[in-house]
Design a protein around this motif. Structure first.
Motif, short mmCIF file in Angstrom:
data_model
loop_
_atom_site.label_atom_id
_atom_site.label_comp_id
_atom_site.label_asym_id
_atom_site.label_seq_id
_atom_site.Cartn_x
_atom_site.Cartn_y
_atom_site.Cartn_z
N MET A 1 -48.83 -38.82 55.55
CA MET A 1 -49.40 -38.36 54.29
C MET A 1 -50.09 -39.54 53.62
SD MET A 1 -47.46 -36.73 51.01
CE MET A 1 -47.76 -35.06 51.48
N ALA A 2 -51.24 -39.32 53.09
CA ALA A 2 -51.97 -40.34 52.35
C ALA A 2 -51.92 -39.99 50.86
CB ALA A 2 -53.41 -40.40 52.84
N TRP A 3 -52.48 -40.83 50.06
CA TRP A 3 -52.56 -40.53 48.64
C TRP A 3 -53.23 -39.18 48.44
CZ3 TRP A 3 -49.48 -43.05 45.72
CH2 TRP A 3 -49.21 -44.40 45.91
N GLU A 4 -52.81 -38.45 47.42
CA GLU A 4 -53.35 -37.14 47.11
C GLU A 4 -53.95 -37.15 45.72
OE1 GLU A 4 -50.11 -34.42 47.60
OE2 GLU A 4 -49.83 -34.96 49.69
N LYS A 5 -54.77 -36.16 45.40
CA LYS A 5 -55.42 -36.12 44.08
C LYS A 5 -54.59 -35.44 43.00
CE LYS A 5 -60.13 -36.37 45.75
NZ LYS A 5 -61.44 -35.75 45.78
N GLU A 6 -53.51 -34.77 43.38
CA GLU A 6 -52.69 -34.06 42.41
C GLU A 6 -51.28 -34.65 42.37
OE1 GLU A 6 -53.75 -31.56 40.41
OE2 GLU A 6 -55.76 -31.80 41.25
N PRO A 7 -50.62 -34.62 41.19
CA PRO A 7 -49.25 -35.11 41.11
C PRO A 7 -48.28 -34.13 41.79
CG PRO A 7 -49.91 -34.17 39.02
CD PRO A 7 -51.13 -34.16 39.90
N GLN A 8 -47.07 -34.59 42.01
CA GLN A 8 -46.03 -33.78 42.62
C GLN A 8 -44.95 -33.54 41.57
OE1 GLN A 8 -44.55 -35.50 46.25
NE2 GLN A 8 -42.89 -34.04 46.44
N LYS A 9 -44.65 -32.28 41.25
CA LYS A 9 -43.61 -31.94 40.29
C LYS A 9 -42.26 -32.05 40.99
CE LYS A 9 -42.49 -28.41 36.90
NZ LYS A 9 -42.88 -27.09 36.39
N MET A 10 -41.35 -32.83 40.39
CA MET A 10 -40.05 -33.07 41.01
C MET A 10 -38.94 -33.01 39.98
SD MET A 10 -40.92 -36.16 43.65
CE MET A 10 -39.49 -35.80 44.66
N LYS A 11 -37.79 -32.58 40.44
CA LYS A 11 -36.59 -32.54 39.60
C LYS A 11 -35.64 -33.60 40.11
CE LYS A 11 -33.43 -29.20 37.63
NZ LYS A 11 -33.06 -27.77 37.62
N PHE A 12 -35.09 -34.40 39.19
CA PHE A 12 -34.20 -35.50 39.54
C PHE A 12 -32.83 -35.28 38.94
CE2 PHE A 12 -38.54 -37.07 39.41
CZ PHE A 12 -38.66 -37.55 40.70
N GLU A 13 -31.81 -35.49 39.75
CA GLU A 13 -30.43 -35.31 39.31
C GLU A 13 -29.95 -36.53 38.52
OE1 GLU A 13 -27.65 -34.12 42.36
OE2 GLU A 13 -29.33 -33.39 43.56
N ALA A 14 -29.06 -36.29 37.58
CA ALA A 14 -28.45 -37.37 36.81
C ALA A 14 -27.62 -38.24 37.74
CB ALA A 14 -27.59 -36.80 35.70
N GLY A 15 -27.66 -39.55 37.51
CA GLY A 15 -26.85 -40.48 38.27
C GLY A 15 -27.40 -40.84 39.64
N LYS A 16 -28.63 -40.44 39.94
CA LYS A 16 -29.22 -40.71 41.26
C LYS A 16 -30.24 -41.84 41.20
CE LYS A 16 -27.32 -37.35 43.61
NZ LYS A 16 -26.66 -37.41 44.86
N LYS A 17 -30.26 -42.67 42.25
CA LYS A 17 -31.27 -43.71 42.42
C LYS A 17 -32.34 -43.14 43.33
CE LYS A 17 -30.66 -47.32 45.17
NZ LYS A 17 -30.19 -48.63 45.68
N VAL A 18 -33.61 -43.30 42.94
CA VAL A 18 -34.72 -42.76 43.71
C VAL A 18 -35.69 -43.89 44.06
CG1 VAL A 18 -36.62 -41.11 43.70
CG2 VAL A 18 -34.51 -40.56 42.51
N LEU A 19 -36.13 -43.92 45.31
CA LEU A 19 -37.14 -44.87 45.76
C LEU A 19 -38.45 -44.11 45.90
CD1 LEU A 19 -34.37 -46.14 46.73
CD2 LEU A 19 -35.77 -47.38 48.36
N PHE A 20 -39.43 -44.46 45.05
CA PHE A 20 -40.73 -43.80 45.06
C PHE A 20 -41.70 -44.56 45.95
CE2 PHE A 20 -38.93 -42.42 41.02
CZ PHE A 20 -39.19 -41.07 41.06
N CYS A 21 -42.46 -43.82 46.74
CA CYS A 21 -43.47 -44.41 47.60
C CYS A 21 -44.56 -45.08 46.76
CB CYS A 21 -44.10 -43.32 48.47
SG CYS A 21 -45.47 -43.92 49.47
N ALA A 22 -44.85 -46.33 47.06
CA ALA A 22 -45.91 -47.06 46.36
C ALA A 22 -47.06 -47.42 47.30
CB ALA A 22 -45.35 -48.34 45.73
#
Length: 76
Positions: A1-22
């Motif tokens: 997957m490459a960069w896209e033109k639209e954002p991604q809607k996501m739900k995040f749980e409390a107490g979780k660590k998330v690593l976002f693709c940069a």
């Protein structure tokens, strides 16, 4: 997957660590899958204390990265 033109809607749980693709190479969309190795680009790490639903940047243009600020609209 490459960069896209639209954002991604996501739900995040409390107490979780998330690593976002940069690097824009993750096949898991906005979530890091380790494909950045060897690029010199590291994932953006965030911890969520409360449950949240957010728009995550997928164009790489946001000044609020990893979250969307509407910067993708300049790519239209």
């Amino acid at each position: 997957m490459a960069w896209e033109k639209e954002p991604q809607k996501m739900k995040f749980e409390a107490g979780k660590k998330v690593l976002f693709c940069a690097c824009g190479k993750s096949e898991k969309g906005a979530i890091c899958d380790g494909r950045h190795k060897g690029t010199g680009i590291e994932p953006e790490i965030r911890n969520f204390e409360v449950e949240k639903e957010l728009l995550v940047c997928r164009c790489g243009q946001s000044n609020l990265f990893p979250f969307c600020d509407g910067g993708h609209q300049t790519l239209q």
